[in-house]
Design a protein around this motif. Sequence first.
Motif, PDB file in Angstrom:
ATOM      1  N   GLN A  52       0.848  -1.189   0.000  1.00 37.17           N
ATOM      2  CA  GLN A  52       0.000   0.000   0.000  1.00 37.17           C
ATOM      3  C   GLN A  52       0.884   1.239   0.000  1.00 37.17           C
ATOM      4  OE1 GLN A  52      -0.674  -2.206   2.823  1.00 37.17           O
ATOM      5  NE2 GLN A  52      -2.173  -3.365   1.670  1.00 37.17           N
ATOM      6  N   LYS A  65     -12.307   9.163   3.430  1.00 39.34           N
ATOM      7  CA  LYS A  65     -12.633   7.995   4.228  1.00 39.34           C
ATOM      8  C   LYS A  65     -12.395   6.714   3.455  1.00 39.34           C
ATOM      9  CE  LYS A  65     -17.509   9.015   3.526  1.00 39.34           C
ATOM     10  NZ  LYS A  65     -18.821   9.142   4.087  1.00 39.34           N
ATOM     11  N   ARG A  66     -12.328   5.633   4.204  1.00 37.51           N
ATOM     12  CA  ARG A  66     -12.095   4.307   3.624  1.00 37.51           C
ATOM     13  C   ARG A  66     -13.074   4.059   2.473  1.00 37.51           C
ATOM     14  NH1 ARG A  66      -9.880  -0.681   5.212  1.00 37.51           N
ATOM     15  NH2 ARG A  66     -10.989  -2.427   4.278  1.00 37.51           N
ATOM     16  N   GLY A  67     -12.528   3.586   1.362  1.00 36.70           N
ATOM     17  CA  GLY A  67     -13.360   3.287   0.197  1.00 36.70           C
ATOM     18  C   GLY A  67     -13.401   4.403  -0.829  1.00 36.70           C
ATOM     19  N   GLN A  88      -7.605   3.493  -4.177  1.00 35.50           N
ATOM     20  CA  GLN A  88      -8.709   3.544  -3.230  1.00 35.50           C
ATOM     21  C   GLN A  88      -8.146   3.647  -1.813  1.00 35.50           C
ATOM     22  OE1 GLN A  88     -11.255   0.053  -3.145  1.00 35.50           O
ATOM     23  NE2 GLN A  88     -13.017   1.393  -2.861  1.00 35.50           N
ATOM     24  N   ILE A  89      -8.763   4.482  -1.007  1.00 32.45           N
ATOM     25  CA  ILE A  89      -8.308   4.692   0.364  1.00 32.45           C
ATOM     26  C   ILE A  89      -8.639   3.479   1.226  1.00 32.45           C
ATOM     27  CG2 ILE A  89      -8.637   6.085   2.452  1.00 32.45           C
ATOM     28  CD1 ILE A  89      -9.049   8.491   0.623  1.00 32.45           C
ATOM     29  N   LEU A  90      -7.618   2.988   1.942  1.00 35.38           N
ATOM     30  CA  LEU A  90      -7.789   1.871   2.873  1.00 35.38           C
ATOM     31  C   LEU A  90      -7.973   2.353   4.307  1.00 35.38           C
ATOM     32  CD1 LEU A  90      -5.050  -0.565   1.524  1.00 35.38           C
ATOM     33  CD2 LEU A  90      -7.515  -0.648   1.104  1.00 35.38           C
ATOM     34  N   SER A  91      -7.258   3.451   4.675  1.00 31.65           N
ATOM     35  CA  SER A  91      -7.387   3.984   6.032  1.00 31.65           C
ATOM     36  C   SER A  91      -6.948   5.436   6.076  1.00 31.65           C
ATOM     37  CB  SER A  91      -6.554   3.163   7.027  1.00 31.65           C
ATOM     38  OG  SER A  91      -5.175   3.327   6.767  1.00 31.65           O
TER      39      SER A  91
END
Length: 125
Positions: A52, A65-67, A88-91
């Motif tokens: 990542q 935000k996540r997603g 895509q954002i994981l955290s």
Amino acid sequence: GGWGDGLIGRVVGVVGRGVHVLLVTDRDSGVAVRDARSGALGVLRGNPDVAQQVLEAYDAKPDMKRGDVLVTVGGESGAFPPDIPVGQILSVKSRPGDLTARVTVRLFGDATHTEFVRVLQWPVP
């Protein structure tokens, strides 16, 4: 739509019939991105040693935000056209006193498993 899996990098040199590509995951890479949902901005810094990648958000508490999907910022000063999917954002993590949040991202493009790419001509500033 129509971009394939996502951004892999940018051409930085031409040698004969081949090209040198600076990958998004390269340590010397920095890609200006925005959150497609909120418009929040940041820079994705490359790291070839991890699965990542980490985004440096321009805000200590970004509206991310996540997603959420990240896309290239583009514009006249950008090295890429706008709205190319990046990841895509994981955290999203921020600590008191930090100037930026730590945003972990899964990239859409995977240069290690890609056979063909689309090369776009874009004027670099």
